[in-house]
Design a protein around this motif. Structure first.
Motif, PDB file in Angstrom:
ATOM      1  N   ILE A 134     -37.704  46.129 -36.788  1.00 17.39           N
ATOM      2  CA  ILE A 134     -36.977  45.028 -36.176  1.00 17.39           C
ATOM      3  C   ILE A 134     -37.038  43.824 -37.106  1.00 17.39           C
ATOM      4  O   ILE A 134     -38.100  43.484 -37.609  1.00 17.39           O
ATOM      5  CB  ILE A 134     -37.614  44.646 -34.815  1.00 17.39           C
ATOM      6  CG1 ILE A 134     -37.669  45.849 -33.875  1.00 17.39           C
ATOM      7  CG2 ILE A 134     -36.874  43.472 -34.176  1.00 17.39           C
ATOM      8  CD1 ILE A 134     -36.342  46.284 -33.345  1.00 17.39           C
ATOM      9  N   CYS A 135     -35.926  43.189 -37.323  1.00 17.02           N
ATOM     10  CA  CYS A 135     -35.873  42.008 -38.195  1.00 17.02           C
ATOM     11  C   CYS A 135     -36.762  40.907 -37.617  1.00 17.02           C
ATOM     12  O   CYS A 135     -36.559  40.466 -36.487  1.00 17.02           O
ATOM     13  CB  CYS A 135     -34.434  41.535 -38.315  1.00 17.02           C
ATOM     14  SG  CYS A 135     -34.266  39.992 -39.229  1.00 17.02           S
ATOM     15  N   ALA A 136     -37.752  40.461 -38.418  1.00 16.58           N
ATOM     16  CA  ALA A 136     -38.671  39.443 -37.924  1.00 16.58           C
ATOM     17  C   ALA A 136     -37.993  38.085 -37.831  1.00 16.58           C
ATOM     18  O   ALA A 136     -38.281  37.295 -36.941  1.00 16.58           O
ATOM     19  CB  ALA A 136     -39.890  39.361 -38.850  1.00 16.58           C
ATOM     20  N   TYR A 137     -37.090  37.836 -38.753  1.00 17.08           N
ATOM     21  CA  TYR A 137     -36.503  36.497 -38.839  1.00 17.08           C
ATOM     22  C   TYR A 137     -35.698  36.145 -37.585  1.00 17.08           C
ATOM     23  O   TYR A 137     -35.770  35.035 -37.083  1.00 17.08           O
ATOM     24  CB  TYR A 137     -35.614  36.419 -40.087  1.00 17.08           C
ATOM     25  CG  TYR A 137     -35.116  35.036 -40.374  1.00 17.08           C
ATOM     26  CD1 TYR A 137     -36.004  34.020 -40.695  1.00 17.08           C
ATOM     27  CD2 TYR A 137     -33.754  34.750 -40.339  1.00 17.08           C
ATOM     28  CE1 TYR A 137     -35.549  32.745 -40.970  1.00 17.08           C
ATOM     29  CE2 TYR A 137     -33.287  33.475 -40.618  1.00 17.08           C
ATOM     30  CZ  TYR A 137     -34.192  32.472 -40.934  1.00 17.08           C
ATOM     31  OH  TYR A 137     -33.727  31.212 -41.198  1.00 17.08           O
ATOM     32  N   CYS A 138     -34.934  37.091 -37.091  1.00 12.79           N
ATOM     33  CA  CYS A 138     -34.113  36.814 -35.906  1.00 12.79           C
ATOM     34  C   CYS A 138     -34.687  37.479 -34.669  1.00 12.79           C
ATOM     35  O   CYS A 138     -34.131  37.361 -33.580  1.00 12.79           O
ATOM     36  CB  CYS A 138     -32.669  37.268 -36.129  1.00 12.79           C
ATOM     37  SG  CYS A 138     -32.483  39.056 -36.268  1.00 12.79           S
ATOM     38  N   GLY A 139     -35.805  38.176 -34.825  1.00 12.52           N
ATOM     39  CA  GLY A 139     -36.404  38.846 -33.685  1.00 12.52           C
ATOM     40  C   GLY A 139     -35.553  39.988 -33.143  1.00 12.52           C
ATOM     41  O   GLY A 139     -35.703  40.403 -32.000  1.00 12.52           O
ATOM     42  N   THR A 188     -24.242  35.383 -38.334  1.00 12.35           N
ATOM     43  CA  THR A 188     -25.126  36.532 -38.478  1.00 12.35           C
ATOM     44  C   THR A 188     -26.404  36.143 -39.200  1.00 12.35           C
ATOM     45  O   THR A 188     -26.402  35.308 -40.100  1.00 12.35           O
ATOM     46  CB  THR A 188     -24.447  37.670 -39.268  1.00 12.35           C
ATOM     47  OG1 THR A 188     -23.915  37.134 -40.469  1.00 12.35           O
ATOM     48  CG2 THR A 188     -23.331  38.298 -38.455  1.00 12.35           C
ATOM     49  N   CYS A 189     -27.481  36.774 -38.801  1.00 15.68           N
ATOM     50  CA  CYS A 189     -28.769  36.590 -39.467  1.00 15.68           C
ATOM     51  C   CYS A 189     -28.633  37.005 -40.929  1.00 15.68           C
ATOM     52  O   CYS A 189     -28.087  38.069 -41.228  1.00 15.68           O
ATOM     53  CB  CYS A 189     -29.824  37.453 -38.760  1.00 15.68           C
ATOM     54  SG  CYS A 189     -31.393  37.545 -39.632  1.00 15.68           S
ATOM     55  N   ILE A 190     -29.122  36.157 -41.842  1.00 14.97           N
ATOM     56  CA  ILE A 190     -28.956  36.449 -43.253  1.00 14.97           C
ATOM     57  C   ILE A 190     -29.932  37.505 -43.747  1.00 14.97           C
ATOM     58  O   ILE A 190     -29.781  38.034 -44.830  1.00 14.97           O
ATOM     59  CB  ILE A 190     -29.086  35.175 -44.117  1.00 14.97           C
ATOM     60  CG1 ILE A 190     -30.404  34.463 -43.841  1.00 14.97           C
ATOM     61  CG2 ILE A 190     -27.911  34.236 -43.869  1.00 14.97           C
ATOM     62  CD1 ILE A 190     -30.613  33.254 -44.716  1.00 14.97           C
ATOM     63  N   VAL A 191     -30.931  37.801 -42.948  1.00 20.41           N
ATOM     64  CA  VAL A 191     -31.913  38.797 -43.361  1.00 20.41           C
ATOM     65  C   VAL A 191     -31.418  40.214 -43.041  1.00 20.41           C
ATOM     66  O   VAL A 191     -31.412  41.098 -43.890  1.00 20.41           O
ATOM     67  CB  VAL A 191     -33.272  38.530 -42.696  1.00 20.41           C
ATOM     68  CG1 VAL A 191     -34.258  39.641 -43.026  1.00 20.41           C
ATOM     69  CG2 VAL A 191     -33.811  37.187 -43.162  1.00 20.41           C
ATOM     70  N   CYS A 192     -30.988  40.413 -41.815  1.00 14.16           N
ATOM     71  CA  CYS A 192     -30.545  41.747 -41.397  1.00 14.16           C
ATOM     72  C   CYS A 192     -29.024  41.857 -41.361  1.00 14.16           C
ATOM     73  O   CYS A 192     -28.490  42.904 -41.051  1.00 14.16           O
ATOM     74  CB  CYS A 192     -31.120  42.089 -40.030  1.00 14.16           C
ATOM     75  SG  CYS A 192     -30.552  40.969 -38.719  1.00 14.16           S
ATOM     76  N   ARG A 193     -28.339  40.765 -41.660  1.00 17.99           N
ATOM     77  CA  ARG A 193     -26.881  40.715 -41.624  1.00 17.99           C
ATOM     78  C   ARG A 193     -26.319  41.113 -40.263  1.00 17.99           C
ATOM     79  O   ARG A 193     -25.278  41.758 -40.170  1.00 17.99           O
ATOM     80  CB  ARG A 193     -26.274  41.588 -42.717  1.00 17.99           C
ATOM     81  CG  ARG A 193     -26.688  41.142 -44.098  1.00 17.99           C
ATOM     82  CD  ARG A 193     -25.730  41.652 -45.153  1.00 17.99           C
ATOM     83  NE  ARG A 193     -25.974  40.997 -46.429  1.00 17.99           N
ATOM     84  CZ  ARG A 193     -26.837  41.438 -47.328  1.00 17.99           C
ATOM     85  NH1 ARG A 193     -27.535  42.515 -47.099  1.00 17.99           N
ATOM     86  NH2 ARG A 193     -26.994  40.808 -48.457  1.00 17.99           N
TER      87      ARG A 193
HETATM   88 ZN   LIG Z   1     -32.211  39.418 -38.518  1.00 17.32          ZN
END
Ligand SMILES: [Zn+2]
Ligand SMILES: [Zn+2]
Ligand SMILES: [Zn+2]
Length: 129
Positions: A60-65, A77-82
């Motif tokens: 699970i992407c930590a940055y956006c949970g 969109t979250c830049i980590v998981c797009r």
């Molecule tokens: Zn994310």
């Protein structure tokens, strides 16, 4: 909609466990295929499919949970998981010490540079001796 039953609650909190499978409900549109809060605009993350593919192992992407959004209610969109809500990782991995697994740089609120927002870093395999 089978994908919708994905256990978002518990998994998102732990975050540092590999999520099984490679097809996931699109976090950004919550599996609907439609951009949230739009009138029928196709979701740019899954291109309307409602599901996304991520190479395992993934967490699970930590940055956006796992929400897929950079900030709640923004349609960015979250830049980590797009926007997928899950990110591929390399095993073995360990919790990032710099951000304590949150994926967020404490001062700037940008993705942690050490783990690139994933909340985990590749574990160093220690040589014996
Ligand atoms: Zn994310
Ligand atoms: Zn989508
Ligand atoms: Zn970090």
């Amino acid at each position: 909609m089978e994908w919708g039953s994905w256990r978002r609650g518990t998994a998102a909190k732990r975050g540092r466990e590999v999520v099984p499978g490679r097809i996931f409900s699109c976090a950004f549109c919550r599996g609907t295929g439609v951009l949230p809060r739009s009138k029928g605009i196709q979701c740019p993350v899954c291109r309307g499919a409602g599901s996304v593919e991520v190479d395992p192992p993934a967490i699970i992407c930590a940055y956006c949970g796992g929400r897929g959004e950079a900030n709640p209610q923004t349609n960015i969109t979250c830049i980590v998981c797009r926007g997928k809500g899950v990110v591929p990782v390399k095993e073995p991995f360990t919790e990032c010490r710099q951000c304590r697994g949150s994926g967020i740089e404490a001062n700037s609120k940008l993705p942690c540079l050490a783990c690139r927002g994933k909340g985990v870093v590749q574990a160093l395999v220690q040589a014996k001796g």
